[in-house]
Design a protein around this motif. Structure first.
Motif, PDB file in Angstrom:
ATOM      1  N   LYS A 102       2.086   3.516  -3.798  1.00 32.28           N
ATOM      2  CA  LYS A 102       2.377   3.032  -5.152  1.00 32.28           C
ATOM      3  C   LYS A 102       1.501   1.815  -5.466  1.00 32.28           C
ATOM      4  O   LYS A 102       1.388   0.894  -4.657  1.00 32.28           O
ATOM      5  N   GLY A 138      10.166  -3.029 -13.670  1.00 32.76           N
ATOM      6  CA  GLY A 138       9.749  -3.093 -12.265  1.00 32.76           C
ATOM      7  C   GLY A 138      10.144  -1.861 -11.475  1.00 32.76           C
ATOM      8  O   GLY A 138      10.056  -1.830 -10.247  1.00 32.76           O
ATOM      9  N   ASP A 144       8.495   0.761  -8.080  1.00 34.46           N
ATOM     10  CA  ASP A 144       8.730   0.706  -6.628  1.00 34.46           C
ATOM     11  C   ASP A 144       9.837   1.695  -6.256  1.00 34.46           C
ATOM     12  O   ASP A 144       9.769   2.407  -5.246  1.00 34.46           O
TER      13      ASP A 144
HETATM   14 MG    MG Z   1       6.632  -4.644  -9.494  1.00 39.24          MG
END
Ligand code: MG
Ligand code: ASP
Length: 457
Positions: A5, A212, A215
């Motif tokens: 990632k 975010g 992940d």
């Molecule tokens: Mg991040």
């Protein structure tokens, strides 16, 4: 197979993408499934688009759409010197038209609703467009460099619940769908690329996984595909003993357990999204946190707890917390009082971080960003409520803290000059948290860090 990632800064511009592609190129034998974030700040820009649109500021909103087209086309232009014989004109035309279509769809979707009434599933579609842009551009550039790369749509397999703006991935559905899609994409290919952050409900409506969330996408996909390794490439050298932006002399942590890393993510370390660890842990898949700006660096590997030594690993913090105190003599000798308190938090969907109780009072902390007006109102019948907004939480995180000789003496020695308003230690012995005055926070972190990690180098 592995999952790699790359976060926003690792795909920010042509130079960053070139670095990222060479990292991927070095791992083709491991069959990488590449998961990308939007290019740095693009998601923020899409949220700004929604903000302007909702205020009726159509010109500003339209300018954002144009700037996104320009930015992504410029990446391709800036990357051109890396392509020996130049881009294939047909492929170039096609990626330009993909960029235009993705950006125009943002506008059309917003326009289809009167302002401020854009449904959450369309919001999810709009705010995840950054990932669709970056993944298409990178797939094009990888192919132009001779790495046969198949682009796959995360919405073909990243099934979430119907919480459109912070969807939770569904293990059974993702596992059932991802395998065949990725296997097919790998036919005749050297690599596969998809989007982080994007999800879809079982009914086919777009969702996102929350800010975010890429992940979390990567680790969940890693679990679903049962990969050998999950690599989270970011812009820092792994997870550190404290936040290097606020204190000096921090050190990289080589190894952490899933539990410690989850605790760190939950208590403020911004390196990983808090939901990232559990999927990897559930299949014991090693998860690496690496720096795309320094690919040769050691980074951090997150492993099963049995491979990890006992001891303090990191000092984390949440700078802005609210401390809520409920004082009531009614609590003495009764049962079910805690239930009534937690029911209020539950009804308002406000999550509690720390808690401590005395004979006639209960003290709780929550993240300062959460709106607690409704909670305070509904708690009022239970006792006298006070809210303190000028506090921070400092958490000492490690494995089996209580079993480490001298650890507690070290902690209390280090903070003996500071006012500690509240303290809590999880029974898992993974963290010990302290509430301090906000202006004192950095000083407390630095003293604790010195006590545990300053060995003179
Ligand atoms: Mg991040
Ligand atoms: N692009 C999304 C965000 O900025 C997801 C991510 O980068 O992880 O929140």
């Amino acid at each position: 197979m592995i999952v790699m990632k790359f976060g926003g800064t690792s795909v920010a511009d042509a130079v960053a993408i070139q670095r990222t592609i060479s990292i991927v190129a070095g791992k083709l034998k491991d069959k990488p499934v590449v998961v990308v974030s939007a290019c740095a700040k693009v998601t923020d820009t899409l949220y700004r688009f929604l903000g302007h649109f909702e205020k009726g500021e159509e010109k500003e909103a339209m300018d954002i759409i144009s700037s996104l087209k320009v930015r992504h086309k410029k990446i391709i232009e800036d990357f051109a010197p890396n392509i020996e014989n130049g881009y294939d004109p047909k492929a170039l035309e096609s990626i330009h038209s993909t960029i235009d279509t993705l950006c125009d769809t943002v506008w059309t979707l917003a326009k289809a609703h009167s302002k401020a009434q854009i449904p959450d599933s369309d919001r999810a579609y709009i705010t995840s467009t950054g990932e669709y842009l970056s993944s298409n551009v990178i797939a094009f550039l990888m192919n132009a460099m001779g790495i046969r790369t198949t682009w796959v749509n995360a919405r073909d397999f990243m099934v979430t619940n119907s919480n459109y703006l912070s969807g939770l991935l569904q293990a059974e559905a993702v596992t059932r769908k991802a395998g065949p899609v990725i296997a097919k994409a790998y036919e005749g290919a050297d690599a596969v690329i998809t989007q982080g952050f994007a999800g879809v409900t079982a009914e086919g409506d777009p969702t996102i996984l929350g800010r975010g969330g890429s992940d979390y996408s990567a680790s969940f996909l890693g679990m679903a595909l049962d990969v050998d390794r999950i690599e989270i490439w970011t812009d820092v050298d792994g997870i550190r003993t404290a936040d290097p932006r606020i204190i000096q002399g921090t050190k990289g942590i080589r190894k952490l357990s899933y539990e410690e890393a989850a605790e760190l993510a939950r208590f403020g370390a911004k390196v990983l999204h808090p939901l990232t660890l559990e999927p990897a842990a559930s299949k014991n898949i090693p998860l690496y946190v690496l720096n795309s700006m320094n690919p040769g660096g050691e980074g951090t590997v997150v492993l099963n707890s049995s491979c990890i030594f006992d001891g303090i690993k990191s000092i984390s913090y949440n700078e802005n917390i609210k401390v809520i105190n409920i004082y009531t003599p009614k609590m003495v000798n009764t049962s079910g009082f805690m239930y009534s308190i937690f029911k209020v938090f539950c009804d308002h969907g406000v999550s509690v971080d720390m808690i401590s109780t005395a004979e006639a009072s209960v003290t709780l902390t929550v993240d300062a960003h959460l709106d607690i007006d409704g909670v305070v109102k509904d708690l009022a019948p239970l006792g006298t409520i006070t809210v303190d907004r000028d506090k921070s939480q400092v958490s000492i995180i490690g494995k089996n803290i209580i079993g480490v000789r001298g650890a507690l003496a070290n902690i209390f020695g280090a903070v003996s000059d500071s006012k500690i308003y509240m303290m809590s230690q999880g029974s898992s012995f993974l963290n010990l948290s302290l509430v301090v005055d906000r202006p004192e926070m950095t000083d407390v972190i630095s003293k604790l860090h010195k006590a545990f990690f300053d060995n003179g180098d």
